[in-house]
Design an enzyme around this catalytic site. Structure first.
Site, PDB file in Angstrom:
ATOM      1  N   ARG A 160      44.914  39.118  38.670  1.00  0.00           N
ATOM      2  CA  ARG A 160      46.126  39.590  38.008  1.00  0.00           C
ATOM      3  C   ARG A 160      47.248  39.714  39.038  1.00  0.00           C
ATOM      4  O   ARG A 160      46.995  39.844  40.238  1.00  0.00           O
ATOM      5  CB  ARG A 160      45.890  40.947  37.346  1.00  0.00           C
ATOM      6  CG  ARG A 160      44.696  40.993  36.390  1.00  0.00           C
ATOM      7  CD  ARG A 160      44.500  42.412  35.881  1.00  0.00           C
ATOM      8  NE  ARG A 160      43.392  42.535  34.936  1.00  0.00           N
ATOM      9  CZ  ARG A 160      42.163  42.922  35.253  1.00  0.00           C
ATOM     10  NH1 ARG A 160      41.894  43.239  36.508  1.00  0.00           N
ATOM     11  NH2 ARG A 160      41.218  43.020  34.324  1.00  0.00           N
ATOM     12  N   LYS A 163      42.418  47.623  37.173  1.00  0.00           N
ATOM     13  CA  LYS A 163      42.324  48.015  35.777  1.00  0.00           C
ATOM     14  C   LYS A 163      40.910  48.514  35.459  1.00  0.00           C
ATOM     15  O   LYS A 163      39.928  47.960  35.952  1.00  0.00           O
ATOM     16  CB  LYS A 163      42.680  46.816  34.892  1.00  0.00           C
ATOM     17  CG  LYS A 163      43.011  47.168  33.454  1.00  0.00           C
ATOM     18  CD  LYS A 163      43.507  45.938  32.714  1.00  0.00           C
ATOM     19  CE  LYS A 163      43.904  46.285  31.294  1.00  0.00           C
ATOM     20  NZ  LYS A 163      44.389  45.096  30.546  1.00  0.00           N
TER      21      LYS A 163
END
Length: 454
Positions: free
Chosen positions: A278, A303
């Site tokens: 990401r 995350k």
């Protein structure tokens, strides 16, 4: 009254000397701004709002409006430094920002430059968080969930937005939460707002049930979320030719003032595609996360609070090796805590927003994304492409992808394979490989194993 130190000229020189300014002309601008402000302060005898407004008006007659704003930000940072050192009581710009709960110093400076500063400052005033009739309930619930280990960032934003609405509608005070939520739901008719209201209803119900366990649980309504999902853009799966084009543009990215930017962006694209990282994960990488001996890279506390150690392909390791060599030639910090990607001018991290802006610019230069707007392929689609190409390669190697999904989910940092399944976009090539696999399974006499695997 906020007194100005008697040795202000010496303080200004010492302050400018310790700043990481990389251009010979920059200290001149700093001295120009700070010395002109010093002259005004000596006249007024204090670094208060009155002196600041006078200086802004005086400079506005000499400099362009944008120049005054830029120099005022220099003054604001200098006053913060003086306040931190205890040389002055406080920075008047910071005081105004706190009093009006404004978002930035820039807004305060613009308001002070307006014909009617008091009126302009009132326009900036923002309601303080969690001061509505339900503010305490929502604040306590958010803090409770965060103490339990949840980030709860999205819920916090939703609650703060609802709290601002309630503060703007004092006529609704005393109404039950269901009525307040219904009024909030009517403010917009978009699918995203309706889905947010559904999430807010769950949050409020959970908060109320914590205080009153006898309160009935609310049955969730998934229709608004499904309506939003129908409007999601279909992920764009980049072809190998697209990837090569993006990497070629990154190598020659125009950046005369930051010579290291091309190799930084090239390595970012390699990690986004080869490891499915990401943008936020790329931005947080440090030198200590890279292990060239083991051929791995550590992704920490991302995350879902997951950390993972990823083995990288030879091509990705070659890109990292070239990046580290360029970093060494540029004489950048070798601290393990230093950012893996660096600015030539300030030797700082590339933040997530800056990475996104530059990588989107590469998409536009490649002709894959329109010159303006948010339509077209996204950088996050490289993560989708990584998943599809990995599964496609498993098919070609005669590997059962279903058996590998748990490993793929772990590599991507997902909680379970259900999150990974969202990334599996069925392309024509993937469908063809799956059909061939099924044909070989259903009628093994019609196809040789070697032909299926090829």
């Amino acid at each position: 009254m906020t007194r100005w130190p008697e040795d202000g000229d010496v303080i200004i020189e010492n302050y400018i000397t310790q700043l990481p300014l990389h251009y010979a002309i920059t200290p001149i601008y700093y001295r120009q701004a700070l010395n002109s402000f010093w002259q005004v302060v000596l006249r007024f005898g204090a670094t208060d709002r009155q002196a600041l407004e006078y200086w802004l008006r005086e400079r506005g007659e000499v400099w362009a409006h944008s120049t005054v704003q830029n120099r005022a930000r220099i003054v604001a940072r200098f006053l913060d430094a003086l306040a931190n050192d205890g040389r002055i009581a406080s920075n008047p710009i910071s005081d105004l920002r706190r009093n009006y709960n404004a978002r930035s110093d820039t807004g305060i400076i613009r308001a002070l430059m307006a014909p009617d500063p008091d009126q302009a400052l009132e326009v900036l005033r923002q309601p303080r968080p969690f001061e509505s009739s339900l503010g305490g309930l929502m604040r306590d619930h958010v803090e409770r969930m965060q103490r339990r280990g949840y980030r709860y960032e999205a819920a916090d934003v939703i609650c703060r937005r609802f709290d601002r609405f309630l503060q703007q509608r004092p006529d609704l005070d005393g109404q039950p939460p269901e009525t307040l939520l219904e009024h909030y739901r009517r403010t917009k008719a978009t699918a995203n707002h309706l889905a947010e209201c559904e999430k807010l209803a769950r949050i409020l119900n959970n908060a109320l049930c914590h205080g009153d366990p006898s309160r009935p649980k609310r049955r969730p309504d998934n229709r608004p979320v499904k309506q939003v999902a129908r409007g999601w853009r279909r992920p764009h799966i980049y072809s190998p030719e697209d990837i090569q084009k993006l990497l070629a543009i990154a190598r020659t990215y125009p950046s005369p003032r930051a010579p290291s930017r091309p190799i930084n962006l090239y390595t970012m694209l390699v990690l986004a595609y080869c490891a499915g990282l990401r943008i936020g994960e790329i931005a947080r990488l440090t030198l200590g996360d890279v292990d060239m001996q083991a051929g791995t890279i550590a992704i920490r506390e991302t995350k879902f609070f997951k950390s993972r150690l990823l083995p990288l392909s030879d091509s990705a390791m070659d890109a990292l090796r070239a990046l580290l060599e360029a970093r060494q030639k540029a004489n950048m910090s070798r601290s393990l805590d230093a950012g893996l990607f660096w600015h030539d001018q300030k030797n700082r991290y590339y933040c997530r927003a800056t990475i996104s802006d530059h990588l989107v610019a590469i998409l536009r230069m490649a002709g894959l994304k329109p010159a303006t707007g948010k339509t077209g392929p996204r950088i996050h689609d490289l993560r989708h492409t990584f998943v599809v190409h990995r599964i496609l390669e498993w098919y070609r190697q005669d590997v059962n992808p279903q058996e590998k999904l748990p490993y793929l989910a772990t590599y991507l940092g997902h909680r379970d394979i259900n999150s990974t399944l969202v990334y599996i976009t069925v392309t024509q090539e993937l469908l063809l490989e799956a059909s061939e696999r099924f044909r070989a399974f259903a009628s093994p006499g019609n196809a040789e194993p070697a032909e299926v695997a090829s």
